[in-house]
Design a protein around this motif. Structure first.
Motif, PDB file in Angstrom:
ATOM      1  N   LEU A  26       0.827  -1.205   0.000  1.00 10.93           N
ATOM      2  CA  LEU A  26       0.000   0.000   0.000  1.00 10.93           C
ATOM      3  C   LEU A  26       0.859   1.252   0.000  1.00 10.93           C
ATOM      4  O   LEU A  26       1.848   1.329   0.722  1.00 10.93           O
ATOM      5  N   ASP A  27       0.464   2.230  -0.792  1.00 11.95           N
ATOM      6  CA  ASP A  27       1.036   3.562  -0.688  1.00 11.95           C
ATOM      7  C   ASP A  27       0.356   4.238   0.496  1.00 11.95           C
ATOM      8  O   ASP A  27      -0.807   3.973   0.790  1.00 11.95           O
ATOM      9  N   ILE A  28       1.055   5.092   1.199  1.00 13.63           N
ATOM     10  CA  ILE A  28       0.491   5.743   2.379  1.00 13.63           C
ATOM     11  C   ILE A  28      -0.457   6.879   2.005  1.00 13.63           C
ATOM     12  O   ILE A  28      -1.631   6.867   2.335  1.00 13.63           O
ATOM     13  N   ASP A  29       0.052   7.888   1.326  1.00 10.56           N
ATOM     14  CA  ASP A  29      -0.712   9.113   1.095  1.00 10.56           C
ATOM     15  C   ASP A  29      -1.858   8.897   0.117  1.00 10.56           C
ATOM     16  O   ASP A  29      -1.652   8.480  -1.016  1.00 10.56           O
ATOM     17  N   GLY A  30      -3.061   9.175   0.594  1.00  9.25           N
ATOM     18  CA  GLY A  30      -4.258   9.036  -0.221  1.00  9.25           C
ATOM     19  C   GLY A  30      -4.849   7.640  -0.205  1.00  9.25           C
ATOM     20  O   GLY A  30      -5.971   7.436  -0.656  1.00  9.25           O
ATOM     21  N   ILE A  31      -4.121   6.671   0.311  1.00 10.80           N
ATOM     22  CA  ILE A  31      -4.637   5.307   0.427  1.00 10.80           C
ATOM     23  C   ILE A  31      -4.882   5.000   1.899  1.00 10.80           C
ATOM     24  O   ILE A  31      -5.993   4.655   2.293  1.00 10.80           O
ATOM     25  N   CYS A  32      -3.866   5.129   2.721  1.00 14.46           N
ATOM     26  CA  CYS A  32      -4.003   4.887   4.164  1.00 14.46           C
ATOM     27  C   CYS A  32      -4.266   6.180   4.931  1.00 14.46           C
ATOM     28  O   CYS A  32      -4.460   6.157   6.133  1.00 14.46           O
ATOM     29  N   THR A  33      -4.238   7.316   4.241  1.00 13.23           N
ATOM     30  CA  THR A  33      -4.596   8.597   4.858  1.00 13.23           C
ATOM     31  C   THR A  33      -5.726   9.194   4.036  1.00 13.23           C
ATOM     32  O   THR A  33      -6.072   8.691   2.968  1.00 13.23           O
ATOM     33  N   ASP A  34      -6.272  10.291   4.514  1.00 14.07           N
ATOM     34  CA  ASP A  34      -7.347  10.935   3.756  1.00 14.07           C
ATOM     35  C   ASP A  34      -6.824  11.822   2.628  1.00 14.07           C
ATOM     36  O   ASP A  34      -7.592  12.413   1.884  1.00 14.07           O
ATOM     37  N   GLY A  35      -5.518  11.920   2.488  1.00 13.22           N
ATOM     38  CA  GLY A  35      -4.917  12.662   1.388  1.00 13.22           C
ATOM     39  C   GLY A  35      -4.813  14.162   1.610  1.00 13.22           C
ATOM     40  O   GLY A  35      -4.296  14.876   0.761  1.00 13.22           O
ATOM     41  N   SER A  36      -5.284  14.643   2.750  1.00 15.77           N
ATOM     42  CA  SER A  36      -5.218  16.080   2.999  1.00 15.77           C
ATOM     43  C   SER A  36      -3.845  16.477   3.524  1.00 15.77           C
ATOM     44  O   SER A  36      -3.105  15.654   4.044  1.00 15.77           O
ATOM     45  N   LEU A  37      -3.510  17.750   3.353  1.00 12.59           N
ATOM     46  CA  LEU A  37      -2.273  18.310   3.893  1.00 12.59           C
ATOM     47  C   LEU A  37      -2.647  19.235   5.034  1.00 12.59           C
ATOM     48  O   LEU A  37      -3.380  20.206   4.834  1.00 12.59           O
ATOM     49  N   GLN A  38      -2.164  18.934   6.230  1.00  9.86           N
ATOM     50  CA  GLN A  38      -2.454  19.749   7.395  1.00  9.86           C
ATOM     51  C   GLN A  38      -1.133  20.111   8.064  1.00  9.86           C
ATOM     52  O   GLN A  38      -0.238  19.286   8.156  1.00  9.86           O
ATOM     53  N   TYR A  39      -1.049  21.355   8.521  1.00  8.86           N
ATOM     54  CA  TYR A  39       0.160  21.824   9.172  1.00  8.86           C
ATOM     55  C   TYR A  39      -0.189  22.468  10.502  1.00  8.86           C
ATOM     56  O   TYR A  39      -1.203  23.156  10.625  1.00  8.86           O
TER      57      TYR A  39
END
Length: 74
Positions: A15-28
């Motif tokens: 699995l790729d992490i970003d957008g697959i195991c996360t919601d794909g948003s960028l938060q800082y």
């Protein structure tokens, strides 16, 4: 092909992490650190795969402490 037979052949899920195991948003944060958001359903699925003795591998373009912690938990 019987669906049961084809599932029995799976040994590993990658699995790729970003957008697959996360919601794909960028938060800082205010200090500029990035954060990651994971969905518990993904974790339940990964645990079910591990229980079925299917290896789960993750890939990402960069390291992140939240990813390390989440997948150590799983």
């Amino acid at each position: 092909m019987n669906a049961i037979v084809s599932w029995q052949k799976i040994r590993c899920l990658i699995l790729d992490i970003d957008g697959i195991c996360t919601d794909g948003s960028l938060q800082y944060t205010a200090s500029g650190e990035s954060t990651k958001t994971f969905h518990v359903h993904d974790g339940q699925g990964i645990r079910a795969l591990r229980h079925a003795q299917i290896e789960v591998c993750i890939i990402s373009g960069r390291t992140h402490p939240a990813v390390t912690r989440r997948f150590k938990e799983l």
